[in-house]
Design a protein around this motif. Structure first.
Motif, PDB file in Angstrom:
ATOM      1  N   LYS A   1      49.894 -40.521-125.744  1.00  0.00           N
ATOM      2  CA  LYS A   1      49.005 -39.897-126.715  1.00  0.00           C
ATOM      3  C   LYS A   1      49.170 -40.495-128.114  1.00  0.00           C
TER       4      LYS A   1
ATOM      5  N   GLU B   1      44.398 -27.237-124.380  1.00  0.00           N
ATOM      6  CA  GLU B   1      45.163 -28.201-125.181  1.00  0.00           C
ATOM      7  C   GLU B   1      46.636 -27.842-125.258  1.00  0.00           C
TER       8      GLU B   1
ATOM      9  N   GLU C   1      45.317 -36.030-121.055  1.00  0.00           N
ATOM     10  CA  GLU C   1      44.573 -35.272-122.055  1.00  0.00           C
ATOM     11  C   GLU C   1      43.919 -34.076-121.354  1.00  0.00           C
TER      12      GLU C   1
END
Length: 178
Positions: free
Chosen positions: A160, A30, A39
């Motif tokens: 995002k 992440e 992602e």
């Protein structure tokens, strides 16, 4: 205190299907994906699809390697396509596994890719890089690589779930060759 990293261990090469496991190490992180348009990866199938299909869309796409292990990637994508006005421009991108941040690797890779881009694309006049305004480390890398900070593109990307300000950097062929 951590030992200094030997930058001579770093090489660039084409991404191979056999790199899928290495790719998954950093592409699932992440922290790595935070400033990327994608992602974190969640499946090997998605990684294989990326390796087989996305990398061919870039003029230069290289894996950043330590020995024979892929620890990140870098690319130069031309702007030509249907936009004749942008035919002499290209965009640089890079991503590196978080384990390797702060060791000078990204700076070395950016400098190599600038050189490669202007050699492989002799008509190239401008190489640019867009960096999220919050990604201060990447901005420093580009400045150290002699890119010029051109300004902030406000709400330039929707990514995002929110609009993001980006900082535009560029290096011009004459500057890169100097």
């Amino acid at each position: 205190m951590e030992d200094a990293f030997d930058l001579a261990q770093i090489s660039l090469r084409s991404l191979l299907l056999s790199d899928t496991d290495d790719f998954m190490v950093w592409a699932t992180d992440e922290r790595v994906a935070k400033f990327c348009s994608w992602e974190p990866y969640t499946s090997r199938d998605a990684a294989v699809d990326f390796i087989q299909n996305f990398t061919i869309k870039c003029f230069l796409f290289r894996e950043i390697c330590v020995g024979d292990h892929a620890i990140g990637s870098t690319s130069v994508r031309t702007k030509a396509g249907d936009d004749v006005a942008r035919a002499k421009s290209a965009e640089l991108g890079y991503v590196l596994g978080s384990k390797y941040w702060g060791k000078g690797i990204a700076l070395k890779v950016v400098k190599q890719m600038v050189e490669m881009a202007f050699v492989e694309l002799p008509d190239l006049e401008r190489l640019e890089a867009l960096v999220d305004i919050e990604n201060v480390a990447s901005q420093r890398i580009l400045e150290k690589a002699r890119f010029q900070r051109e300004g902030i593109l406000r709400k330039f990307l929707f990514m995002k779930g929110k609009s993001r300000d980006m900082v535009m950097f560029s290096v011009i062929s004459d500057e890169a060759r100097a």
